[in-house]
Design an enzyme around this catalytic site. Structure first.
Site, mmCIF file in Angstrom:
data_model
loop_
_atom_site.group_PDB
_atom_site.id
_atom_site.type_symbol
_atom_site.label_atom_id
_atom_site.label_comp_id
_atom_site.label_asym_id
_atom_site.label_seq_id
_atom_site.Cartn_x
_atom_site.Cartn_y
_atom_site.Cartn_z
ATOM 1 N N LYS A 60 0.801 -1.224 0.000
ATOM 2 C CA LYS A 60 0.000 0.000 0.000
ATOM 3 C C LYS A 60 0.838 1.281 0.000
ATOM 4 O O LYS A 60 0.367 2.334 -0.456
ATOM 5 C CB LYS A 60 -0.927 0.015 1.214
ATOM 6 C CG LYS A 60 -2.043 -1.008 1.179
ATOM 7 C CD LYS A 60 -3.162 -0.599 0.243
ATOM 8 C CE LYS A 60 -4.388 -1.474 0.406
ATOM 9 N NZ LYS A 60 -5.508 -1.051 -0.449
ATOM 10 N N GLU A 211 -9.644 -13.556 -3.778
ATOM 11 C CA GLU A 211 -10.305 -12.854 -2.684
ATOM 12 C C GLU A 211 -10.860 -13.852 -1.674
ATOM 13 O O GLU A 211 -10.937 -15.064 -1.954
ATOM 14 C CB GLU A 211 -11.426 -11.975 -3.232
ATOM 15 C CG GLU A 211 -12.569 -12.743 -3.864
ATOM 16 C CD GLU A 211 -13.625 -11.845 -4.495
ATOM 17 O OE1 GLU A 211 -13.600 -10.632 -4.251
ATOM 18 O OE2 GLU A 211 -14.473 -12.380 -5.244
ATOM 19 N N ASP A 217 -17.511 -10.766 -3.851
ATOM 20 C CA ASP A 217 -18.087 -9.745 -4.733
ATOM 21 C C ASP A 217 -17.282 -9.579 -6.010
ATOM 22 O O ASP A 217 -17.834 -9.353 -7.089
ATOM 23 C CB ASP A 217 -18.170 -8.402 -4.000
ATOM 24 C CG ASP A 217 -16.798 -7.927 -3.539
ATOM 25 O OD1 ASP A 217 -16.244 -6.994 -4.154
ATOM 26 O OD2 ASP A 217 -16.269 -8.496 -2.575
#
Length: 330
Positions: A60, A211, A217
């Site tokens: 990140k 995921e 999703d």
């Protein structure tokens, strides 16, 4: 008066390359490690891009620094606001400190204490919220409007996507090409950026997002062609407890990614145990998604060159020990 600016244009591989230039001297060029045990298990040559060894312990930092480095002077004076369960929080806080920008971070009350402490330690102001009853994006937008801050979301931002893509860019430069690439998936910033890099540097490389099974999703969106939104998933992969892909990340993933896989919490713990016992690495549950996905494809990887992006290593030690203890007992 708010000066919030969130550019909406879709990034390209040229943006990834430009981000690499901005990150030079600020982000670590993390190592690419191999394991004979893993190669034997998958009958493949597997290359692990170790972003758990990146600054703040996760990929990140790449996207956060790239985004903040492009602020105008007015934006830098006013400050940045971000929302995150931990890794983007730390990344924005550290990037802001390096660049001299005031930072406000919206974090869930149940965020890992180590991530909260690190974010505060970098000098950021923390605003708490309940991830199961409150909308973090709404909380962040309200603070931006009230204080005149610039909102930098954790994944749905072109500069963030471009910055995250530099991890795959480096991996492909260092390995000289791959046949398959497995990437952890939450909101899609890392996967979208990685796919852009892979398509440019290794056009034949198959790219897979992975995921949590409890938060599928991304898979449902990818396979239906429509953006699917779900309630906050209950999974040990706290960095991937997102409710949907982003408006920017989804079209890139839909176009450039070959498939989206899911991994159970048990599979993540098993992968974590392999990292700890075989590679002597601390990897957080979210960071184990990519390897768990590669292991699911063991029957199709024989003889191939396979990349696995290890997204992060920030996990409370007591929780880490408890998860590993459970894996050893099973």
């Amino acid at each position: 008066m708010s000066i919030v600016t969130v550019p909406r244009s879709e990034p390209t591989v040229d943006d990834v390359r430009a981000a690499a230039g901005r990150l030079a001297g600020h982000a670590h060029r993390t190592p690419v490690l191999t394991s004979r045990r893993v190669d034997a298990e998958l009958a493949a040559s597997v290359f692990f891009k170790c972003e758990n060894l990146q600054r703040i312990g996760a990929f990140k930092f790449r996207g956060a620094f790239n985004a903040l480095s492009r602020f105008t002077d007015a934006q830098r004076r006013a400050g940045v606001v971000a929302y995150s369960s931990g890794n983007h929080a730390q990344a924005v806080a550290l990037a802001a400190r390096i660049l001299g920008i005031p930072a406000t971070i919206v974090m869930p009350h149940d965020a890992p204490s180590s991530k909260v402490a690190a974010t505060r330690g970098y000098g950021a102001e923390i605003v708490g919220y309940d991830r199961f009853t409150e909308d973090r994006a709404a909380v962040g937008a309200a603070l931006a409007a009230e204080r005149g801050l610039t909102l930098v979301p954790p994944f749905d931002h072109p500069d963030v996507i471009a910055g995250q893509g530099t991890a795959a860019l480096e991996l492909l430069e260092d390995t000289g090409g791959l046949d398959a690439l497995y990437v952890c998936l939450g909101g899609g910033g890392l996967l979208a950026g990685s796919a852009l890099a892979a398509r440019a540097l290794a056009p034949g490389c198959r790219v897979y997002g992975v995921e949590p099974a409890a938060g599928d999703d991304g898979q449902r969106s990818f396979r239906s062609g429509e953006l699917v939104r779900i309630p906050t998933p209950d999974t040990i992969a706290d960095g991937a407890q997102t409710q949907s892909l982003g408006e920017l990340t989804f079209p890139i993933i839909r176009r450039e990614v070959d498939d989206v896989l899911t991994a159970t919490d048990a599979e993540l713990v098993d992968a974590m145990a392999v990292y700890a016992s075989t590679m002597k690495m601390v990897v957080e549950p979210t960071g184990c998604l990519s390897f768990a996905g590669a292991r699911q494809h063991a029957d199709r990887l024989a003889g191939l060159r396979v990349g696995v992006i290890v997204s992060g290593g920030n996990v409370d030690l007591d929780r880490y020990a408890a998860l590993l203890a459970g894996a050893l007992r099973s």
